[in-house]
Design an enzyme around this catalytic site. Structure first.
Site, PDB file in Angstrom:
ATOM      1  N   GLU A 294      -9.795   7.422   4.551  1.00 31.08           N
ATOM      2  CA  GLU A 294      -8.763   6.957   5.495  1.00 31.08           C
ATOM      3  C   GLU A 294      -8.458   7.940   6.603  1.00 31.08           C
ATOM      4  OE1 GLU A 294      -5.193   5.216   3.320  1.00 31.08           O
ATOM      5  OE2 GLU A 294      -6.322   6.265   1.780  1.00 31.08           O
TER       6      GLU A 294
ATOM      7  N   ASP B  46       0.847  -1.184   0.000  1.00 31.96           N
ATOM      8  CA  ASP B  46       0.000   0.000   0.000  1.00 31.96           C
ATOM      9  C   ASP B  46       0.896   1.253   0.000  1.00 31.96           C
ATOM     10  OD1 ASP B  46      -2.208   1.653   0.056  1.00 31.96           O
ATOM     11  OD2 ASP B  46      -3.186   0.638   1.712  1.00 31.96           O
TER      12      ASP B  46
HETATM   13  C1  BGC Z   1      -5.182   2.940   0.502  1.00 37.34           C
HETATM   14  C2  BGC Z   1      -5.498   1.900  -0.518  1.00 37.34           C
HETATM   15  C3  BGC Z   1      -5.493   2.513  -1.881  1.00 37.34           C
HETATM   16  C4  BGC Z   1      -4.189   3.202  -2.140  1.00 37.34           C
HETATM   17  C5  BGC Z   1      -4.116   3.898  -3.470  1.00 37.34           C
HETATM   18  C6  BGC Z   1      -3.947   3.695   0.154  1.00 37.34           C
HETATM   19  O1  BGC Z   1      -3.730   4.712   1.045  1.00 37.34           O
HETATM   20  O2  BGC Z   1      -5.015   2.333   1.761  1.00 37.34           O
HETATM   21  O3  BGC Z   1      -6.722   1.303  -0.232  1.00 37.34           O
HETATM   22  O4  BGC Z   1      -5.725   1.523  -2.841  1.00 37.34           O
HETATM   23  O5  BGC Z   1      -3.963   4.161  -1.141  1.00 37.34           O
HETATM   24  O6  BGC Z   1      -4.888   5.023  -3.501  1.00 37.34           O
HETATM   25  C1  BGC Z   2      -3.588   9.552  -1.769  1.00 31.63           C
HETATM   26  C2  BGC Z   2      -4.419   8.345  -1.480  1.00 31.63           C
HETATM   27  C3  BGC Z   2      -3.706   7.497  -0.525  1.00 31.63           C
HETATM   28  C4  BGC Z   2      -3.320   8.276   0.720  1.00 31.63           C
HETATM   29  C5  BGC Z   2      -2.503   7.416   1.620  1.00 31.63           C
HETATM   30  C6  BGC Z   2      -3.229  10.260  -0.502  1.00 31.63           C
HETATM   31  O1  BGC Z   2      -2.377  11.285  -0.776  1.00 31.63           O
HETATM   32  O2  BGC Z   2      -4.265  10.398  -2.619  1.00 31.63           O
HETATM   33  O3  BGC Z   2      -4.685   7.617  -2.637  1.00 31.63           O
HETATM   34  O4  BGC Z   2      -4.523   6.435  -0.204  1.00 31.63           O
HETATM   35  O5  BGC Z   2      -2.605   9.420   0.400  1.00 31.63           O
HETATM   36  O6  BGC Z   2      -2.193   7.958   2.823  1.00 31.63           O
END
Ligand code: BGC
Ligand code: BGC
Length: 826
Positions: free
Chosen positions: A520, A321
């Site tokens: 998130e 990830d």
């Molecule tokens: C998320 C994933 C996601 C990835 C790409 C991560 O932060 O945990 O679920 O697929 O970012 O955006």
């Molecule tokens: C991205 C997400 C990713 C996240 C992880 C963001 O900057 O756009 O896709 O999941 O960071 O922490």
């Protein structure tokens, strides 16, 4: 320079000591025993083995390492894909072609062509392995304007309908292929156990069996059957089940946290959905950010290799990830051979792909990484690429479905999404008011009634689902427009009135309320309470009911929450989850036919238990599987106790309505004069030997801001705490420090800083223009980290240093993504 020095002094003067950090896990925890896990059989044939072996033989070590690395669109060009032979690119939640997250669909296909052309260019003598592009199409092709947005998984879980899931997977695959991507980071097969977790809605259910019953269907819908080498020719994409393992099992539901559970629970709850995924030939698995027994999954060889690949026979490749490798013990974002050794095959290294590439290459050449592990990872990636039919597919725009724009949000796909919305609605209460008679006068109230972004939730167009409005959803239907259309088609009238006021008395009212979008860690909460600022519609419901108007509450939410006030106040209560772009599905079920009979019945059942209070430990009000239908016998409603829930406690708001959150304090000091600091508690106040006067001023609420009038010289306004906080995860994402202020008189110079650990403070110089309105400014946390702040122990998340006479009012300081004005990092 001068600022930095001043601020460092200020920070020292205001020293708050860091307490000792958490203890290390004992050795031997976090080691799984593969022999205790079930065995599966990966069904995908491997007819191209000789061809793959030949490619691997001909590839240079540079080309091999390149295949193991995935870069984000934010930070990579097509030329770099060519030079470094990168295996993959992705668009994270906030990136898009040409730096535009909201770029029109055609730009995505154009960019796909450019990356592809660069990857197969063999003019430098390489073998030219075509690149693949991964995207978070997690509820439809959800990064693309105009795409069909399906309900988030929690709503799909309420349908208990695997057949519909497969059709949703197929429609999503079609829409992805229109814009040229080959890979979706879906389905999320998490089994959330604590709904305080801000990603719980990405899971279908807290019940492993229900999740498992969906996974095979979703994978098949996306990928097609696991029988051949022609995924692209069939108009399909590859899937990724995530996040392996126990992302939904972390202690207190903390995102990226630690699952402190036994191996049995790990296997029997969180591991269960991976069986059907593997049996359906899922092409990729994404490792979780989180830990098990204190060990980061991304570095856990016993689980990634021992359990997943060896015992469960997973034959695809494992992707890590977003910079998750940097959290593995002993690793940084720039260097982490441990992840590869543990079983990661491809590094999602969005902005760190170059150092990761260089580090892996250096170590591979030095013999620090076994050649066999590198070859195995490359082989796994090439097998998936072969299975896609990628080597014969030609450029993205030449492939089946590419550029068929009418497939994006097509009437068929929208009808399917609307069917899913209908099937996902859960009826918790109905005192005889539903279905609504269509001919009368309907009032639709609530601030969420006409807001497609809100009903779609996070991971919609933008990462957190913020910063977009109805104009970004062409062809979509809000809950309000769905209701209006249904009522007026039957000869009735509908009125939208967010606050519930009306001129002409309605026959019935629908009050739409609930959560606002989050993703998130922004969505993590301390309790299962609806954020207090979202609770106003309860009052609207009560008011309408007092006037004898039948009230239907419709809740937009990613999770079950304590909503007893709403359940008591309304005559009927419907959970709509996060329905997405086809809001008309709600009207389909709520509005009856001309004869008063329902057009569609309620079919949704709770995919997890609904809490009695804001604390799940107090037990369930409604159990898993609960949900009324129109045929349910009517029973009298006994008023539910309305307890003051545990406080929502948003740990990422430091100052709200001018007042510091509990355990935070607001100070002003002269950076150059140790001991000059004044803690600001009552107003008006004087500080800095009379140079500063601080008063309470009205903002959104009475006295909701603190106004600082500083006569001249240097000053620093700070928010501090004795318990330093860890905001490294937010920093890793696109999160900003958000400061809402009104600058009546701008100082000569200004800087925003933070303080971490014992001594450091670092500042980014900012220019805040004079104005008469409050503006929410955002400064990327990354900016401050890059200036040397240790984000794991921040004792002062906010320092505003000024020089010269100034007059400004401060109302809010928090972390978030919804800045009105983004400040450049200087
Ligand atoms: C998320 C994933 C996601 C990835 C790409 C991560 O932060 O945990 O679920 O697929 O970012 O955006
Ligand atoms: C991205 C997400 C990713 C996240 C992880 C963001 O900057 O756009 O896709 O999941 O960071 O922490």
């Amino acid at each position: 320079m001068r600022y930095r020095f001043c601020l460092a002094t200020a920070a020292l003067a205001l020293a708050a000591c860091a307490s000792a950090q958490s203890p290390q896990p004992a050795a031997e925890t976090g080691v799984a025993h593969p022999e205790l896990w079930p065995e599966y059989e990966y069904p995908v044939p491997e007819p191209a083995e000789a061809r793959i072996a030949d490619l691997v033989r001909r590839m240079t070590i540079e080309e091999k390492i390149g295949q193991l690395v995935q870069a984000d669109l934010c930070c990579v060009t097509a030329d770099e894909v060519r030079t470094y032979n990168l295996g993959s690119v992705l668009n994270g939640g906030n990136s898009g072609p040409g730096g535009d997250d909201l770029a029109p669909a055609a730009k995505w296909l154009e960019a796909a062509d450019a990356f592809y052309a660069a990857s197969v260019d063999t003019s430098d003598g390489g073998v030219g392995i075509p690149v693949i592009w991964g995207t978070d199409a997690v509820h439809g092709h959800s990064n693309i304007i105009g795409a069909t947005i399906f309900p988030h998984n929690i709503g799909l879980g309420a349908m208990q309908d695997p057949a519909l899931i497969e059709r949703i997977g197929a429609a999503t695959a079609t829409e992805i292929r229109v814009t040229g991507q080959e890979w979706t980071f879906a389905p999320t097969v998490t089994v959330p156990q604590d709904f305080r977790w801000g990603r719980a809605y990405e899971g279908y259910s807290s019940d492993p069996a229900l999740v498992a019953s969906y996974v095979g269907a979703m994978v098949r819908g996306l990928q097609g059957p696991p029988d051949g080498q022609n995924i692209l020719a069939r108009g399909k994409v590859i899937a990724s089940t995530k996040h392996f393992l126990a992302d939904g099992g972390t202690h207190n539901g903390v995102d990226q946290g630690d699952a402190q559970i036994s191996e049995e629970v790990l296997r029997d709850i969180h591991g269960v959905p991976y069986g059907p995924a593997i049996e359906e030939g899922v092409a990729t698995v994404m490792a979780s950010f989180s830990s098990w027994q204190g060990v980061k999954m991304t570095g856990n060889q016993s689980l990634l290799t021992g359990v997943l690949k060896d015992r469960m026979d997973f034959g695809g490749f494992v992707v890590s990830d977003w910079n998750a490798h940097g959290q593995v013990e002993g690793c940084t974002n720039e260097s982490c051979p441990q992840a590869l050794l543990a079983g990661i095959d491809m590094y999602m290294a969005p902005d760190t792909w170059k150092p990761i590439y260089e580090d892996l290459l250096k170590r591979a050449k030095a013999g620090e990484i076994p050649q066999s592990r590198i070859d195995d990872a490359v082989t796994r990636i090439l097998r998936v690429k072969m299975r896609l039919g990628l080597f014969e597919a030609g450029k993205p725009s030449s492939r089946p479905l590419s550029g068929q724009w009418d497939q994006l949000g097509s009437p068929e796909h929208r009808a399917l999404a609307r069917e899913a919305v209908r099937s996902s609605l859960v009826l918790l209460k109905n005192q005889g008011v539903l279905p609504l008679k269509p001919g009368g006068r309907l009032l639709v109230a609530g601030d969420g009634a006409d807001d497609i972004a809100r009903q779609s939730g996070g991971w919609t167009l933008t990462w957190q689902g913020s910063g977009v409005d109805n104009s970004h959803f062409p062809g979509a239907t809000s809950l309000w427009t769905g209701l209006r259309d249904a009522v007026s088609a039957a000869g009735g009238t509908a009125q939208l009135s967010p606050d519930g006021s009306f001129a002409q008395r309605p026959d019935a009212a629908v009050v739409i309320f609930g959560e606002k979008p989050y993703a998130e860690f922004q969505g993590d909460r301390a309790s299962l309470q609806l954020d207090p600022e979202l609770a106003a519609p309860y009052e609207t419901m009560r008011r309408l009911k007092e006037q004898g108007i039948p009230v239907v509450a419709v809740m937009i939410t990613g999770r079950p929450l304590y909503v007893n006030p709403g359940l008591n106040a309304a005559d009927a209560f419907v959970v709509a989850w996060l329905p997405g772009s086809e809001g008309a599905g709600v009207a389909d079920v709520l509005i009856g036919g001309p004869d008063g009979a329902p057009n569609f019945d309620f079919r949704g059942k709770l995919p997890t238990a609904w809490p009695r209070t804001a604390n799940m430990a107090d037990g369930a009000l409604f159990p898993f599987g609960y949900g009324l239908t129109y045929a349910s016998p009517r029973t009298a409603w006994t008023a539910l106790p309305e307890v003051a829930g545990a406080s929502a406690g948003d740990s990422r708001t430091f100052l709200a309505a001018g007042a510091p959150a509990s355990s935070w304090s607001l100070h002003i000091a002269d950076p150059g004069a140790p001991g000059s600091q004044t803690r600001l508690t009552t107003f008006p106040a004087e500080a800095l030997d009379g140079r500063a006067r601080i008063t309470a001023e009205d903002a959104a609420v009475q006295e909701g801001a603190r106004r600082f009038r500083i006569a001249g010289g240097a000053a620093a306004v700070t928010l501090g705490t004795f318990e330093p906080i860890d905001i490294s995860r937010e920093t890793n994402g696109d999160v900003m420090l958000l400061v809402t202020l009104k600058m009546t008189d701008a100082p000569d110079r200004a800087a925003i800083a933070m303080r971490s650990g014992g001594e450091t403070a670092a500042a980014a110089e900012v220019q805040i223009p004079q104005g008469t309105e409050f503006v929410r400014y955002g400064l990327a946390l990354k900016c401050l980290r890059d200036k040397g702040i240790d984000m794991t122990k921040v004792s002062m998340p906010f320092v505003l240093a000024t020089e010269g006479a100034t007059d400004f009012a401060l109302t809010e300081v928090r972390l978030g993504t919804d800045a009105q004005v983004v400040l450049p990092c200087r």
